[in-house]
Every structure is written in C-alpha cells, then in structure tokens.
Motif scaffolding. Structure first.
Motif, PDB file in Angstrom:
ATOM      1  N   ARG A  37       0.755  -1.165   0.064  1.00  0.00           N
ATOM      2  CA  ARG A  37      -0.083  -0.068  -0.120  1.00  0.00           C
ATOM      3  C   ARG A  37       0.797   1.248   0.080  1.00  0.00           C
ATOM      4  N   ASN A  38       1.851   1.283   1.034  1.00  0.00           N
ATOM      5  CA  ASN A  38       2.932   2.652   0.811  1.00  0.00           C
ATOM      6  C   ASN A  38       3.487   2.675  -0.442  1.00  0.00           C
ATOM      7  N   LEU A  39       4.015   1.619  -1.104  1.00  0.00           N
ATOM      8  CA  LEU A  39       4.821   1.515  -2.259  1.00  0.00           C
ATOM      9  C   LEU A  39       3.639   2.244  -3.449  1.00  0.00           C
ATOM     10  N   LYS A  40       2.367   1.716  -3.380  1.00  0.00           N
ATOM     11  CA  LYS A  40       1.368   2.118  -4.338  1.00  0.00           C
ATOM     12  C   LYS A  40       1.164   3.704  -4.219  1.00  0.00           C
ATOM     13  N   ASN A  41       1.338   4.148  -2.889  1.00  0.00           N
ATOM     14  CA  ASN A  41       0.935   5.501  -2.581  1.00  0.00           C
ATOM     15  C   ASN A  41       2.169   6.589  -3.164  1.00  0.00           C
ATOM     16  N   VAL A  42       3.384   5.662  -3.042  1.00  0.00           N
ATOM     17  CA  VAL A  42       4.538   6.727  -3.294  1.00  0.00           C
ATOM     18  C   VAL A  42       4.457   6.746  -4.819  1.00  0.00           C
ATOM     19  N   ILE A  43       4.221   5.746  -5.513  1.00  0.00           N
ATOM     20  CA  ILE A  43       4.324   5.812  -7.209  1.00  0.00           C
ATOM     21  C   ILE A  43       2.949   6.804  -7.438  1.00  0.00           C
ATOM     22  N   ILE A  89       1.761  -0.064 -10.804  1.00  0.00           N
ATOM     23  CA  ILE A  89       0.665  -0.441  -9.913  1.00  0.00           C
ATOM     24  C   ILE A  89       0.492  -1.836  -9.886  1.00  0.00           C
ATOM     25  N   SER A  90      -0.013  -2.175 -11.112  1.00  0.00           N
ATOM     26  CA  SER A  90      -0.294  -3.569 -11.530  1.00  0.00           C
ATOM     27  C   SER A  90       0.901  -4.453 -11.102  1.00  0.00           C
ATOM     28  N   ARG A  91       1.985  -4.201 -11.517  1.00  0.00           N
ATOM     29  CA  ARG A  91       2.923  -5.083 -11.077  1.00  0.00           C
ATOM     30  C   ARG A  91       3.188  -5.158  -9.602  1.00  0.00           C
ATOM     31  N   ILE A  92       2.910  -4.234  -8.592  1.00  0.00           N
ATOM     32  CA  ILE A  92       2.982  -4.544  -7.342  1.00  0.00           C
ATOM     33  C   ILE A  92       1.796  -5.453  -7.039  1.00  0.00           C
ATOM     34  N   SER A  93       0.927  -5.622  -7.349  1.00  0.00           N
ATOM     35  CA  SER A  93      -0.219  -6.300  -7.191  1.00  0.00           C
ATOM     36  C   SER A  93      -0.172  -7.621  -7.577  1.00  0.00           C
TER      37      SER A  93
END
Length: 90
Positions: free
Chosen positions: A5-11, A52-56
């Motif tokens: 979640r934090n990584l997505k928010n940063v991106i 974002i999709s690669r994070i998930s």
C-alpha cells in the motif's frame, strides 16, 4: 517500503507530481506542440498503471524482496526517461 500500500501511494504521488509539473510547464512556456505534452502525459498514466499492477501481482517463484527491489529500480529508470522527455520539449 514497509508494504504494498505504501509503495502504491509513493508511485501515485510521484506520477501525480510529475503530471502537475508537465501541466504547469505547458501553461508557463511556449511549448512547441500540444502533442508533445499529450504524449508525455499519456506516458505518465501508462507508467502509473503498469507499476501499480506489477505491485499487485508478484511473479511466482521469485523472492519478494528481490522482485520489489528490481521493480523500484525499473520505475526509477522509466521515470528518468520521462523526465528527459520533459526537458527536451523546452
């Protein structure tokens, strides 16, 4: 990064800030063409969606720590390419 979640928010935050800078630059300066601005903005949106999709969806069989470290490095490289495009339109 402590979690996805934090990584997505940063991106998301970085992409929003870069897009805002592009919009501000297009309003302040005489831009060669509007197509250049549109192309850069669309590349920012594509960059955001892709990472974002690669994070998930972590690649199976790969260590998560190694995967996310590579993901962050790839994001930095892609972002630098977009920033070079922004600098080239001035």
């Amino acid at each position: 990064m402590s979690n996805k979640r934090n990584l997505k928010n940063v991106i998301n935050g970085i992409c929003c800030n870069v897009a805002a800078d592009v919009m501000a630059a297009s309003l302040d300066r005489q831009v060669k063409t509007q197509e250049d601005i549109d192309a850069i903005l669309s590349s920012i949106v594509i960059l955001n969606r892709d990472y974002i999709s690669r994070i998930s969806h972590v690649e199976p069989g790969m260590a998560p720590k190694k995967y996310f470290k590579g993901l962050v490095e790839d994001f930095k490289k892609s972002l630098m390419e977009i920033l070079d495009q922004i600098n080239s339109i001035n």
